[in-house]
Design a protein around this motif. Structure first.
Motif, PDB file in Angstrom:
ATOM      1  N   LEU A   4       0.827  -1.213   0.000  1.00 45.95           N
ATOM      2  CA  LEU A   4       0.000   0.000   0.000  1.00 45.95           C
ATOM      3  C   LEU A   4       0.859   1.261   0.000  1.00 45.95           C
ATOM      4  O   LEU A   4       0.528   2.252  -0.665  1.00 45.95           O
ATOM      5  N   GLU A   5       1.979   1.230   0.722  1.00 48.92           N
ATOM      6  CA  GLU A   5       2.861   2.383   0.754  1.00 48.92           C
ATOM      7  C   GLU A   5       3.484   2.620  -0.624  1.00 48.92           C
ATOM      8  O   GLU A   5       3.547   3.758  -1.111  1.00 48.92           O
ATOM      9  N   ARG A   6       3.941   1.543  -1.275  1.00 43.35           N
ATOM     10  CA  ARG A   6       4.517   1.694  -2.621  1.00 43.35           C
ATOM     11  C   ARG A   6       3.462   2.146  -3.628  1.00 43.35           C
ATOM     12  O   ARG A   6       3.751   2.945  -4.522  1.00 43.35           O
ATOM     13  N   GLU A   7       2.222   1.669  -3.446  1.00 40.49           N
ATOM     14  CA  GLU A   7       1.148   2.100  -4.332  1.00 40.49           C
ATOM     15  C   GLU A   7       0.853   3.581  -4.135  1.00 40.49           C
ATOM     16  O   GLU A   7       0.577   4.321  -5.083  1.00 40.49           O
ATOM     17  N   ARG A   8       0.951   4.021  -2.884  1.00 38.67           N
ATOM     18  CA  ARG A   8       0.730   5.443  -2.588  1.00 38.67           C
ATOM     19  C   ARG A   8       1.808   6.301  -3.251  1.00 38.67           C
ATOM     20  O   ARG A   8       1.524   7.351  -3.830  1.00 38.67           O
ATOM     21  N   GLU A   9       3.042   5.832  -3.176  1.00 38.34           N
ATOM     22  CA  GLU A   9       4.129   6.568  -3.812  1.00 38.34           C
ATOM     23  C   GLU A   9       3.999   6.549  -5.343  1.00 38.34           C
ATOM     24  O   GLU A   9       4.262   7.541  -6.011  1.00 38.34           O
ATOM     25  N   ARG A  10       3.545   5.401  -5.870  1.00 39.20           N
ATOM     26  CA  ARG A  10       3.437   5.277  -7.321  1.00 39.20           C
ATOM     27  C   ARG A  10       2.382   6.213  -7.887  1.00 39.20           C
ATOM     28  O   ARG A  10       2.545   6.764  -8.981  1.00 39.20           O
ATOM     29  N   THR A  11       1.275   6.385  -7.150  1.00 40.65           N
ATOM     30  CA  THR A  11       0.173   7.196  -7.662  1.00 40.65           C
ATOM     31  C   THR A  11       0.277   8.657  -7.252  1.00 40.65           C
ATOM     32  O   THR A  11      -0.568   9.462  -7.638  1.00 40.65           O
ATOM     33  N   LYS A  12       1.298   8.998  -6.470  1.00 42.95           N
ATOM     34  CA  LYS A  12       1.433  10.378  -5.989  1.00 42.95           C
ATOM     35  C   LYS A  12       1.667  11.308  -7.186  1.00 42.95           C
ATOM     36  O   LYS A  12       2.526  11.077  -8.029  1.00 42.95           O
ATOM     37  N   GLY A  13       0.872  12.350  -7.249  1.00 40.87           N
ATOM     38  CA  GLY A  13       1.066  13.353  -8.291  1.00 40.87           C
ATOM     39  C   GLY A  13       0.406  13.024  -9.611  1.00 40.87           C
ATOM     40  O   GLY A  13       0.428  13.831 -10.545  1.00 40.87           O
ATOM     41  N   GLN A  14      -0.197  11.845  -9.752  1.00 38.90           N
ATOM     42  CA  GLN A  14      -0.840  11.505 -11.014  1.00 38.90           C
ATOM     43  C   GLN A  14      -2.265  12.033 -11.007  1.00 38.90           C
ATOM     44  O   GLN A  14      -3.009  11.884 -10.056  1.00 38.90           O
ATOM     45  N   ASP A  15      -2.644  12.663 -12.126  1.00 36.58           N
ATOM     46  CA  ASP A  15      -4.011  13.178 -12.222  1.00 36.58           C
ATOM     47  C   ASP A  15      -5.003  12.049 -12.435  1.00 36.58           C
ATOM     48  O   ASP A  15      -6.113  12.060 -11.947  1.00 36.58           O
ATOM     49  N   LYS A  16      -4.572  11.068 -13.240  1.00 36.58           N
ATOM     50  CA  LYS A  16      -5.450   9.933 -13.524  1.00 36.58           C
ATOM     51  C   LYS A  16      -4.673   8.646 -13.292  1.00 36.58           C
ATOM     52  O   LYS A  16      -3.569   8.502 -13.776  1.00 36.58           O
ATOM     53  N   VAL A  17      -5.261   7.751 -12.583  1.00 38.48           N
ATOM     54  CA  VAL A  17      -4.634   6.449 -12.344  1.00 38.48           C
ATOM     55  C   VAL A  17      -5.644   5.381 -12.697  1.00 38.48           C
ATOM     56  O   VAL A  17      -6.859   5.605 -12.624  1.00 38.48           O
ATOM     57  N   PRO A  18      -5.207   4.199 -13.112  1.00 43.53           N
ATOM     58  CA  PRO A  18      -6.141   3.167 -13.551  1.00 43.53           C
ATOM     59  C   PRO A  18      -6.982   2.581 -12.439  1.00 43.53           C
ATOM     60  O   PRO A  18      -7.999   1.972 -12.712  1.00 43.53           O
ATOM     61  N   VAL A  19      -6.556   2.732 -11.175  1.00 47.48           N
ATOM     62  CA  VAL A  19      -7.348   2.244 -10.051  1.00 47.48           C
ATOM     63  C   VAL A  19      -7.490   3.386  -9.062  1.00 47.48           C
ATOM     64  O   VAL A  19      -6.760   4.370  -9.120  1.00 47.48           O
ATOM     65  N   PRO A  20      -8.447   3.283  -8.131  1.00 53.73           N
ATOM     66  CA  PRO A  20      -8.621   4.379  -7.172  1.00 53.73           C
ATOM     67  C   PRO A  20      -7.349   4.646  -6.379  1.00 53.73           C
ATOM     68  O   PRO A  20      -6.642   3.729  -5.996  1.00 53.73           O
ATOM     69  N   ALA A  21      -7.053   5.941  -6.152  1.00 58.39           N
ATOM     70  CA  ALA A  21      -5.921   6.290  -5.302  1.00 58.39           C
ATOM     71  C   ALA A  21      -6.185   5.745  -3.904  1.00 58.39           C
ATOM     72  O   ALA A  21      -7.321   5.525  -3.512  1.00 58.39           O
ATOM     73  N   LEU A  22      -5.105   5.546  -3.153  1.00 60.25           N
ATOM     74  CA  LEU A  22      -5.263   4.893  -1.854  1.00 60.25           C
ATOM     75  C   LEU A  22      -6.195   5.662  -0.938  1.00 60.25           C
ATOM     76  O   LEU A  22      -6.972   5.072  -0.197  1.00 60.25           O
TER      77      LEU A  22
END
Length: 692
Positions: A275-293
């Motif tokens: 979950l922490e790595r997913e949070r870092e991966r999606t940080k700053g992205q306007d659109k992500v393929p799955v819900p942000a954490l």
């Protein structure tokens, strides 16, 4: 009392049953109202075939009382365990939301962050129970409730143990949920903490793929698959599953307990890391393929809202083929012991659209996914170039791997500093200065200040490679409870309310009160509605009722002891200490003194101490007259001594004026004694006294 007549009845003297909201093979579940604490509750009532089994009822109560010790935000709380005649029940926290099974049937496969956030909360609940030596033994989506806020609640800790030791059969009936059994449970071995971990792995597998790892024609065939067959890899059913998540699932599902996660905390740490790595991966992205954490719980809460708006059904997936599952209202957390076997078997009959799976998921993906073909080379030259390029690539990869391995071997080891109790910022700085990283994997309530570290892994002084990340759990401070208003409650009610609020009573002070009934609370400290830490002692002032009128003590001096006791008791007094004393004035067995004294005013119930005469002693006494000579004007020292069979003792010694005449009482033992008189230490007279 018949189960058919329970609706509208009050059981346990306080629980008004309103309606049935669920039921399973072992119990029926009702929504009820607690008239003492003024709140709705879920009431789970044993079916008659279990209630008539004394051994079962004892195990049921013991396990329920053990589970009632669990206090955690991800665990359904047990408020009370009791019986009313031949009706036995558990009183639990009432939750208005679907089970995780309902969400899986209508929303699976879940996005990885959503599934792992739910799994994180399940693991928190299970880890909390394991620390208190409580194993669930029946983890399954039916026993996991999702509240309207999206919070996960696990129910029925330890209850499966009351059903049977082996958890497989009871008089030919399937007990528990074989789809979620661990291999050791399927073999009939004793369940362990790792059995719960295996079941959690099955739940994650189902959230991510929409199906359980093993299905079959009978519970026995499914149990055998748990023991002997490997599950289909999750990514073969849903290619969207991250490889990291698949590794977590497969490790939790290892047949050999020694290859599984050792503890729920270990599994929790791997989930937190993802979950922490997913949070870092999606940080700053306007659109992500799955819900942000940060939106995962919001997504689940929206699913629950859909469920509630349709009266407990989802709009987009009809369930008319099933009707209401026998596990019933997941609002109460009813656990199912029989019916879910059929339910799970029927699930295997669903089409992919009915299960909510994307097209192609659940089929043989090796056929659905193209593997591509190779094109033959038109010339040997291109073949040679290809072989050379491949050779160089392999050499480069091997060289890089060797260099990285040698670099790892050359990394120095160092001891992990102790940061427990340190504020988080200070702990991170200490670890950074030591050449280590820091990662917060969770927060929990504790007896250390908010924002400080409660635990660390690896532990202090453990040797690790430089650069190792140390996992930290941070304190949210002591968990607070609001002090309830106890004034006007009876003491027994106040005691129950305090315990349900994680508080307890402290000093008890009893006072008279002009209007408050006996045994009711007239004051408390801390005051109502103040906030305090769990376990705080609340001092209570209890009414003794109106103050009684005082009693005027009558004299019992000279009265025989038995009659004196009756007189005092009739007056509303209590006979206290009774002692004996010799007396030449009072007859033996009569009262010669009392305390409090006659004529005093005292409260009813006051103790009166009595002194009883032992009669005359063996001594004789007599008064003699002494005349001081009229010689001079200075005072004269007069001393009177008595000589009897016990020896010489002084009867009088004092200064007198010349010419004084006074009387002295002399006492002696025996038939006679000699009395001697001295003036200024000179012997002047002697007299013999005899007993009469």
């Amino acid at each position: 009392m018949s189960l058919k007549t329970l609706v509208g009845a009050t059981i346990g003297g306080r629980y008004q049953i309103q309606r049935q909201i669920g039921g399973g093979g072992m119990a029926l579940v009702y929504k009820a109202y607690d008239t003492v604490l003024a709140r709705p509750v879920a009431l789970k009532i044993l079916r008659p075939q279990y209630a008539c089994d004394e051994d079962f009822v004892l195990r049921f109560k013991r396990e329920a009382l053990s589970a009632a010790r669990l206090q955690h935000e991800n665990i359904i709380r047990i408020f009370d365990v009791g019986g009313d005649g031949d009706v036995y029940f558990i009183v639990m926290e009432l939750q208005d939301g679907p089970t995780l099974k309902d969400l899986i049937r209508n929303k699976a496969p879940f996005p990885a962050p959503v599934a792992m956030e739910i799994a994180f909360q399940i693991c928190q609940a299970v880890a909390h129970a394991h620390k208190r030596s409580i194993i669930h033994r029946d983890i399954k989506p039916h026993n996991i409730i999702v509240s309207p806020s999206g919070q996960v609640k696990v129910t029925d800790f330890g209850i499966a143990r009351a059903i049977t030791g082996s958890t497989l059969t009871r008089k030919g009936t399937i007990v528990g949920s074989v789809h979620y059994f661990s291999p050791e449970q399927a073999r009939g071995d004793t369940a362990s903490v790792q059995s719960d971990i295996y079941s959690i792995g099955v739940v994650i597998y189902e959230m991510m793929t929409g199906r359980v790892p093993f299905e079959g024609d009978s519970p026995f065939s499914i149990a055998m698959k748990h023991i002997s067959e490997e599950p289909t890899r999750p990514r073969a059913l849903n290619p969207e599953i991250p490889r990291e998540v698949e590794s977590i699932i497969l490790k939790a599902l290892k047949k050999d307990e020694t290859e599984r996660y050792r503890t729920a905390q270990e599994l929790l740490q791997d989930i937190a890391a993802f979950l922490e790595r997913e949070r870092e991966r999606t940080k700053g992205q306007d659109k992500v393929p799955v819900p942000a954490l940060r939106d995962t719980i919001s997504s689940v809460a929206e699913w629950v809202q859909d469920w509630r708006m349709d009266g407990g059904r989802f709009r987009d997936h009809g369930m008319s083929d099933y009707g209401e599952s026998e596990i019933g209202s997941i609002r109460s957390g009813e656990f199912e012991m029989i019916s879910d076997e059929l339910d799970e078997e029927r699930q295997g009959e669903l089409t992919e659209d009915e299960r909510g799976l994307p097209q192609g998921v659940g089929m043989d993906t090796r056929k659905a996914m193209p593997v591509g073909t190779q094109t033959r080379s038109k010339g040997k030259r291109w073949l040679t170039y290809g072989i050379l390029a491949l050779t160089f690539l392999v050499l480069a990869i091997v060289g890089y791997a060797v260099s990285q391995w040698l670099a790892y071997l050359n990394v120095p080891t160092l001891p992990v500093p102790n940061v427990v109790g340190k504020p988080l910022a200070e702990a991170e700085e200490i670890l950074r200065d030591a050449g280590l990283g820091a990662r917060v994997i969770g927060e929990t309530y504790g007896n250390v200040p908010s924002g400080s570290v409660i635990s660390q892994d690896p532990a202090a002084q453990e040797n690790v490679k430089a650069g190792r990340v140390v996992d930290l759990v941070v304190s949210k401070g002591p968990e607070l409870e609001q002090v309830p208003d106890l004034i006007g409650k009876t003491f027994s009610e106040a005691d129950l309310i305090l315990k349900s609020s994680n508080l307890d009573f402290g000093n008890l002070i009893y006072e008279y009160h002009p209007t408050a009934p006996v045994d009711t609370v007239i004051d408390q400290n801390p005051k109502p509605e103040t906030w305090t830490t769990q376990g705080t002692l609340v001092d209570l002032k209890i009414s003794k009722g109106p103050e009684p009128k005082p009693i005027l003590i009558r004299s019992v001096i000279g009265v025989e002891l038995d009659k004196a006791k009756s007189m005092l008791e009739e007056a509303g007094l209590v006979v206290g200490e009774v002692t004996e004393q010799e007396s030449s004035e009072f007859e033996k067995g009569t009262i010669m003194d009392m305390n409090p004294k006659p004529g005093e005013e005292v409260q009813p119930g006051t103790k009166v101490n009595l002194v009883v005469s032992k009669g005359k002693s063996g001594q004789n006494q007599k008064e003699i007259t002494v005349s001081v000579p009229l010689e001079g004007s200075e005072p004269v020292s007069v001393k009177v001594e008595v000589l009897d069979i016990l020896g010489v003792h002084k009867a009088h010694e004092a200064l007198h004026q010349p010419g004084d005449v006074f009387r002295v009482t002399v006492q002696w033992t025996g038939k006679e004694a000699r009395v001697k008189v001295y003036f200024n230490d000179e012997f002047r007279a002697e007299q013999t006294v005899r007993s009469e």
